[in-house]
Enzyme design. Structure first.
Site, PDB file in Angstrom:
ATOM      1  CG  ASP A 204      -1.978  -0.992   1.256  1.00  0.00           C
ATOM      2  OD1 ASP A 204      -1.997  -1.855   0.357  1.00  0.00           O
ATOM      3  OD2 ASP A 204      -2.818  -0.945   2.165  1.00  0.00           O
TER       4      ASP A 204
ATOM      5  CG  HIS B 287       1.933   0.103   4.587  1.00  0.00           C
ATOM      6  ND1 HIS B 287       1.612  -0.869   5.519  1.00  0.00           N
ATOM      7  CD2 HIS B 287       0.808   0.837   4.389  1.00  0.00           C
ATOM      8  CE1 HIS B 287       0.336  -0.724   5.871  1.00  0.00           C
ATOM      9  NE2 HIS B 287      -0.168   0.295   5.209  1.00  0.00           N
TER      10      HIS B 287
END
Length: 253
Positions: free
Chosen positions: A52, A201
């Site tokens: 992400d 992430h």
């Protein structure tokens, strides 16, 4: 003439019997429904690396690490969280050209659960426009910021045709977990059953440069294939929206 008609009918019936109708459950398995939350793979023997919050300064390194291992991943990208997505155009194009799946993480990374349907549509269409300009594709997959799916969010995703991904393993990098602590989360989840879709992430160097190489080795040791989210759901051809899209020439956020 009557005998010929009867014979033709029997032959048709015989042919139909030899080709049974597809199992509806298999069709559902191959085609995830828009607007429905999906947490893990529908197929075993796979690991869908999913990152992400990019594109970011580590995107190029991450693509190189994945490509060197023959691994595919999914990038859930925002438009403005870490600067304008157009400022990362080279990295966006590099990831797409390498065969990784490009998906949406909304334009501003806001709280979707408290937004109106019109606000949610704007968040999604701005990402679409940027990706059409950069890679000529509109994504069909997205992951909501903070994994929030309440309010008008899911009905709006169904309307827009988006398949909604959350996770079944949290690397915890967003919560200051070290790569070594993240590794423990995967070991506890194990490699059996249907494949994992982790929450990670690409904005943390530890995730890119330490956890990802470890995951590549872990997958190899456990006989797991590293694939995109769409592939792990049996939907490799459905990663992007159908149609031909024309760039609009926008070059800034």
């Amino acid at each position: 003439m009557l005998a010929e008609t009867i014979l033709a009918g029997l032959l048709l019936a015989s042919g139909a019997a030899a080709a049974p109708a597809p199992n509806p459950l298999e069709l559902i398995k191959r085609a995830p429904s828009p607007g429905v939350v999906i947490q893990k793979c529908s197929n075993p023997g796979m690991l869908a690396l999913a990152y992400d919050d990019g594109p970011y300064q580590f995107t190029s390194d991450l693509v190189d690490i994945l490509d060197a291992a023959g691994a595919k991943a999914t990038f859930f990208w925002t438009g403005t969280l870490y600067g304008c997505i157009y400022g990362q155009s080279a990295n966006v194009k590099k990831a797409f050209a390498s065969g990784h799946q490009i998906a949406s993480h909304t334009w501003t990374h806001g709280h979707m659960g408290s937004m109106s349907a019109d606000q949610i549509r704007s968040e999604m269409t701005k990402v679409e426009d940027a990706l059409v300009n950069l890679i000529g594709k509109k994504p069909a997959y997205m992951r909501p910021p903070y994994l929030e799916t309440s309010g008008a969010f899911l009905p709006t995703m169904a309307e827009l045709g988006y398949k909604v991904i959350t996770d079944d393993v949290d690397a915890g990098d967003w919560n200051n977990q070290t790569p070594q602590q993240s590794e423990q989360a995967f070991q506890q989840a194990g490699a059996s059953g249907n494949g994992h879709i982790p929450l990670m992430h690409e904005t943390y160097t530890g995730t890119v440069h330490t956890l990802t190489p470890w995951l590549i080795d872990w997958a190899k040791q456990n006989g797991l294939k590293l694939v995109t989210v769409a592939e792990c759901l049996g939907d490799a051809d459905g990663a992007y929206q159908a149609g031909t899209f024309t760039p609009n020439g926008q070059t800034s956020c």
